[in-house]
Scaffold this motif. Structure first.
Motif, mmCIF file in Angstrom:
data_model
loop_
_atom_site.group_PDB
_atom_site.id
_atom_site.type_symbol
_atom_site.label_atom_id
_atom_site.label_comp_id
_atom_site.label_asym_id
_atom_site.label_seq_id
_atom_site.Cartn_x
_atom_site.Cartn_y
_atom_site.Cartn_z
ATOM 1 N N LEU A 254 43.988 1.220 -43.313
ATOM 2 C CA LEU A 254 44.449 1.303 -41.923
ATOM 3 C C LEU A 254 45.957 1.540 -41.865
ATOM 4 O O LEU A 254 46.683 1.213 -42.806
ATOM 5 C CB LEU A 254 44.149 -0.003 -41.189
ATOM 6 C CG LEU A 254 42.686 -0.346 -40.937
ATOM 7 C CD1 LEU A 254 42.585 -1.708 -40.273
ATOM 8 C CD2 LEU A 254 42.018 0.720 -40.091
ATOM 9 N N GLY A 255 46.410 2.028 -40.713
ATOM 10 C CA GLY A 255 47.843 2.159 -40.475
ATOM 11 C C GLY A 255 48.346 0.897 -39.779
ATOM 12 O O GLY A 255 47.768 -0.182 -39.962
ATOM 13 N N ILE A 256 49.363 1.037 -38.929
ATOM 14 C CA ILE A 256 49.919 -0.169 -38.290
ATOM 15 C C ILE A 256 49.174 -0.512 -37.010
ATOM 16 O O ILE A 256 49.495 -1.511 -36.359
ATOM 17 C CB ILE A 256 51.420 -0.018 -37.983
ATOM 18 C CG1 ILE A 256 51.662 1.220 -37.126
ATOM 19 C CG2 ILE A 256 52.227 0.038 -39.267
ATOM 20 C CD1 ILE A 256 52.950 1.125 -36.340
ATOM 21 N N GLU A 257 48.212 0.312 -36.607
ATOM 22 C CA GLU A 257 47.450 0.118 -35.376
ATOM 23 C C GLU A 257 48.405 -0.077 -34.197
ATOM 24 O O GLU A 257 49.344 0.679 -34.078
ATOM 25 C CB GLU A 257 46.460 -1.018 -35.563
ATOM 26 C CG GLU A 257 45.494 -0.694 -36.712
ATOM 27 C CD GLU A 257 44.379 -1.658 -36.855
ATOM 28 O OE1 GLU A 257 44.632 -2.751 -37.368
ATOM 29 O OE2 GLU A 257 43.265 -1.318 -36.440
ATOM 30 N N SER A 258 48.211 -1.145 -33.380
ATOM 31 C CA SER A 258 49.075 -1.224 -32.184
ATOM 32 C C SER A 258 50.220 -2.216 -32.395
ATOM 33 O O SER A 258 50.708 -2.812 -31.444
ATOM 34 C CB SER A 258 48.214 -1.648 -30.995
ATOM 35 O OG SER A 258 47.507 -2.816 -31.371
ATOM 36 N N ARG A 259 50.652 -2.411 -33.652
ATOM 37 C CA ARG A 259 51.633 -3.472 -33.921
ATOM 38 C C ARG A 259 53.031 -2.914 -34.209
ATOM 39 O O ARG A 259 53.778 -3.488 -35.003
ATOM 40 C CB ARG A 259 51.166 -4.319 -35.094
ATOM 41 C CG ARG A 259 49.848 -5.024 -34.820
ATOM 42 C CD ARG A 259 49.227 -5.466 -36.104
ATOM 43 N NE ARG A 259 49.872 -6.627 -36.668
ATOM 44 C CZ ARG A 259 50.013 -6.844 -37.976
ATOM 45 N NH1 ARG A 259 49.574 -5.961 -38.848
ATOM 46 N NH2 ARG A 259 50.586 -7.929 -38.422
ATOM 47 N N ALA A 260 53.382 -1.815 -33.545
ATOM 48 C CA ALA A 260 54.650 -1.144 -33.867
ATOM 49 C C ALA A 260 55.855 -2.084 -33.762
ATOM 50 O O ALA A 260 56.704 -2.111 -34.654
ATOM 51 C CB ALA A 260 54.838 0.061 -32.965
ATOM 52 N N VAL A 336 48.323 10.319 -37.134
ATOM 53 C CA VAL A 336 49.736 10.720 -37.071
ATOM 54 C C VAL A 336 50.533 10.003 -38.152
ATOM 55 O O VAL A 336 50.090 8.997 -38.713
ATOM 56 C CB VAL A 336 50.360 10.401 -35.685
ATOM 57 C CG1 VAL A 336 49.675 11.173 -34.584
ATOM 58 C CG2 VAL A 336 50.346 8.893 -35.410
ATOM 59 N N GLY A 337 51.715 10.510 -38.414
ATOM 60 C CA GLY A 337 52.611 9.856 -39.367
ATOM 61 C C GLY A 337 53.248 8.622 -38.738
ATOM 62 O O GLY A 337 53.168 8.422 -37.512
ATOM 63 N N TYR A 338 53.891 7.782 -39.558
ATOM 64 C CA TYR A 338 54.466 6.526 -39.053
ATOM 65 C C TYR A 338 55.489 6.800 -37.948
ATOM 66 O O TYR A 338 55.478 6.154 -36.904
ATOM 67 C CB TYR A 338 55.111 5.745 -40.203
ATOM 68 C CG TYR A 338 55.703 4.445 -39.738
ATOM 69 C CD1 TYR A 338 54.881 3.389 -39.361
ATOM 70 C CD2 TYR A 338 57.089 4.278 -39.645
ATOM 71 C CE1 TYR A 338 55.423 2.182 -38.901
ATOM 72 C CE2 TYR A 338 57.640 3.085 -39.191
ATOM 73 C CZ TYR A 338 56.800 2.042 -38.823
ATOM 74 O OH TYR A 338 57.333 0.868 -38.368
ATOM 75 N N LYS A 339 56.361 7.777 -38.166
ATOM 76 C CA LYS A 339 57.431 8.048 -37.185
ATOM 77 C C LYS A 339 56.872 8.498 -35.838
ATOM 78 O O LYS A 339 57.543 8.420 -34.821
ATOM 79 C CB LYS A 339 58.388 9.102 -37.726
ATOM 80 C CG LYS A 339 59.308 8.607 -38.830
ATOM 81 C CD LYS A 339 60.403 9.633 -39.077
ATOM 82 C CE LYS A 339 61.400 9.200 -40.118
ATOM 83 N NZ LYS A 339 60.905 9.198 -41.487
ATOM 84 N N GLU A 340 55.643 9.013 -35.848
ATOM 85 C CA GLU A 340 55.052 9.480 -34.587
ATOM 86 C C GLU A 340 54.192 8.404 -33.932
ATOM 87 O O GLU A 340 53.623 8.614 -32.862
ATOM 88 C CB GLU A 340 54.168 10.724 -34.808
ATOM 89 C CG GLU A 340 54.906 11.977 -35.258
ATOM 90 C CD GLU A 340 55.063 12.048 -36.766
ATOM 91 O OE1 GLU A 340 54.047 11.912 -37.460
ATOM 92 O OE2 GLU A 340 56.211 12.172 -37.253
ATOM 93 N N GLU A 341 54.027 7.236 -34.561
ATOM 94 C CA GLU A 341 53.216 6.159 -33.973
ATOM 95 C C GLU A 341 53.875 5.694 -32.682
ATOM 96 O O GLU A 341 55.114 5.642 -32.584
ATOM 97 C CB GLU A 341 53.127 4.950 -34.924
ATOM 98 C CG GLU A 341 52.421 5.200 -36.238
ATOM 99 C CD GLU A 341 50.908 5.044 -36.159
ATOM 100 O OE1 GLU A 341 50.362 5.010 -35.045
ATOM 101 O OE2 GLU A 341 50.295 4.977 -37.239
ATOM 102 N N LYS A 342 53.032 5.302 -31.702
ATOM 103 C CA LYS A 342 53.547 4.812 -30.420
ATOM 104 C C LYS A 342 54.403 3.559 -30.653
ATOM 105 O O LYS A 342 53.955 2.642 -31.341
ATOM 106 C CB LYS A 342 52.357 4.456 -29.528
ATOM 107 C CG LYS A 342 52.661 4.425 -28.096
ATOM 108 C CD LYS A 342 51.388 4.440 -27.264
ATOM 109 C CE LYS A 342 51.713 3.881 -25.900
ATOM 110 N NZ LYS A 342 50.866 2.825 -25.477
ATOM 111 N N GLY A 343 55.616 3.556 -30.116
ATOM 112 C CA GLY A 343 56.481 2.378 -30.233
ATOM 113 C C GLY A 343 57.378 2.396 -31.464
ATOM 114 O O GLY A 343 58.187 1.498 -31.643
#
Ligand code: BG6
Length: 527
Positions: A254-260, A336-343
């Protein structure tokens, strides 16, 4: 509640696990949840409590009180929890409607802001009423499932309201108990962890404090102790004479999900290495404890951490690699890549991957590198410890005969597919003296036929019983931050270009391969 596994269609049904240690029955108590309407409580803690109470019935009462801001009242809070149980209990581990209703009857609500003195007075009164009417016995467990910056305020108010002190039990000399659970992150560096420890220490005694690291609740992490100290054959080999190096991998798909917001301030090293990896590392490398008491085990764990020196800036440059995921595919779907994650700041230098090399400077582990790596959006979810043994001292077989056979390797599979594999050399049947590596393999689920308890269930049960073995002591937290600070302080001075990109679905940046390869013939063992 059970740790979910990939269940095969025709897999035999597993037996239920037990949760109350050595048949001890828990005393009655009231659990007060701070942050009760938040994500952690709704998603994890309440479903776990519902299962704990339902699956392992106990003679005494446990009530759960929410201390929260929203104007819900008992009925609104019960409705909210019932909805969360439906939403978050795993599909194969749901409770029947009547069992959920029975759980809801144990829920009570105390509305207050965290900084309101009067709210804590009302809480005290409610707890006294529950002692009388629900027979919760004067025992209290305060569970802080709250953002860490609110913890000092809550703790100070609990102290001021006189709620932190165990009281005498009615009718005998025994004291009631008062315990407090705090969640990670415990501070964000050494100074903040020390200050938080000092604040809690003003109000609660160390043996009342239960700092959670959910990895310690995992059955396989506890099994590291049994594997090492219940068997005589490994211990003589468990040192620098026979072990070439150790690898600890905590890989997540998984990525960071909604925990930016949280992750931007944390990164992989604070999110996973400071806590989960340091716990695994200390269990794998500690000396045998004098006995299995909580403090004897934790004394040994902390000694290992103390034997890891802070890294100098030069060592940080040589021995650590940071990475950040870029766009790619997860389970066949584009992400998406990390830099494009919401937040997330589009220029963020937060690492979603870290690889590093540490040394434990003591007699047992002198010059044995411990390679650590963890990352988000790697090809699969897997946590493993690799104990890589040295080659035989004198090789009798020819290079052709050896072929691809590798030196012995022990794999401790923490998750998923929990178990142990020992890789050994064997002769391939036939006239030639050719060798190959074969696996001696054991899976805990198959061997025992018992489902593995969910980490939180085990930890909450232990806290109710007052056993702090699986919880993190004050000095462990601080030693671990000391090591991490030495790395992050240097990272702050380093060129942002040293946070290397890696594509989602790959095993991290190639610089991490170089980190281990430059030490000779070593390479990462991918799960
Ligand atoms: C948490 C981290 O502590 O552990 C998360 O904050 C991570 O980022 C999680 O995903 C991993 O836990 P597990 O049990 O799934 O390995």
């Amino acid at each position: 509640m059970t740790q979910q596994a990939e269940v095969k269609q025709d897999a035999p049904k597993l037996k239920k696990h037990t949760i109350w240690q050595n048949g001890h029955s828990p005393e009655p108590c009231a659990i007060v949840l701070f942050g009760a309407t938040g994500d952690l409580a709704q998603r994890k803690i309440l479903p776990t409590l519902a299962h704990l109470i339902h699956d392992h019935p106990q003679p005494e009462t446990i009530c759960i009180v929410a201390f929260a801001r929203r104007p819900l009242g008992d009925d609104g809070w019960r409705k909210m929890v019932l909805e969360s149980l439906d939403k978050y209990m795993p599909a194969d581990d749901k409770l029947k409607a009547a069992d959920k209703q029975a759980f809801a009857q144990r829920l009570f609500y105390c509305q207050s802001d965290f900084d309101d003195d009067a709210g804590y007075q009302r809480l005290g009164q409610l707890l006294d009423t529950l002692d009388k009417e629900q027979h919760t016995g004067g025992n209290r467990l305060f569970y802080l499932a709250t953002p860490p910056d609110t913890d000092p305020e809550i703790i100070a108010h609990l102290g001021k309201a006189g709620l932190a002190k165990p009281r005498a039990q009615n009718g005998n000399d025994k004291k009631c108990w008062v315990h407090i659970i705090t969640e990670k992150p415990f501070g964000h560096d050494l100074a903040s962890a020390q200050s938080l420890n000092a604040e809690i220490g003003k109000v609660f005694h160390e043996d009342q404090i239960f700092r959670i690291d959910h990895y310690m609740g995992k059955e396989t992490v506890q099994n590291i102790i049994a594997f090492r100290f219940a068997n005589s054959i490994m211990e003589p080999l468990w040192n620098q004479k026979y072990i070439d190096h150790i690898q600890i991998t905590v890989a997540e798909s998984l990525g960071i999900e909604s925990r930016a917001e949280y992750y931007e301030a944390s990164g992989a090293i604070k999110d996973i290495v400071q806590n989960h990896v340091m716990q695994i590392l200390s269990l794998v490398t500690m000396e045998p404890p004098a006995d299995f008491s909580a403090n004897d085990i934790r004394d040994e764990k902390v000694k290992v951490l103390r034997a890891i020196s802070a890294l100098t800036p030069e060592q940080v440059q040589e021995r650590t690699v940071r990475g950040q995921y870029t766009a790619g595919e997860e389970d066949g779907k584009p992400v998406v890549g990390y830099k494009e994650e919401k937040g997330v700041n589009p220029k963020s230098t937060t690492e979603t991957y870290v690889a590093l090399k540490l040394f434990i400077e003591n007699w047992r582990w002198a010059d044995v590198p411990i390679y650590i790596r963890t990352g988000k959006h790697l090809p699969k979810r897997s946590t493993e410890v690799i104990i890589q043994f040295k080659r035989v001292p004198h090789q009798l077989y020819t290079t052709d005969q050896i072929g691809n056979m590798q030196p012995n390797q022990l794999v401790l599979r923490i998750q998923p597919d929990e178990g142990i594999t020992l890789k050994i050399g064997a002769k391939v049947p036939g006239a030639a003296n050719d060798l190959a590596t074969i696996d001696l393999d054991a899976s805990y689920r198959t061997v025992f036929g018992i489902e593995l308890p969910e980490a939180y269930e085990r930890l909450i049960a232990d806290c109710i019983l007052g056993d702090s073995t699986l919880f993190i002591r004050r000095d462990e937290i601080e030693e671990s931050w000391r090591i991490i600070d030495s790395i992050t302080n240097t990272w702050k001075q380093m060129d942002p270009d040293t946070v290397y990109p890696y594509a989602t679905g790959t095993w991290g940046p190639k610089e991490a391969d170089k980190l281990i390869r430059k030490d000779g013939r070593r390479q990462w063992v991918n799960p």
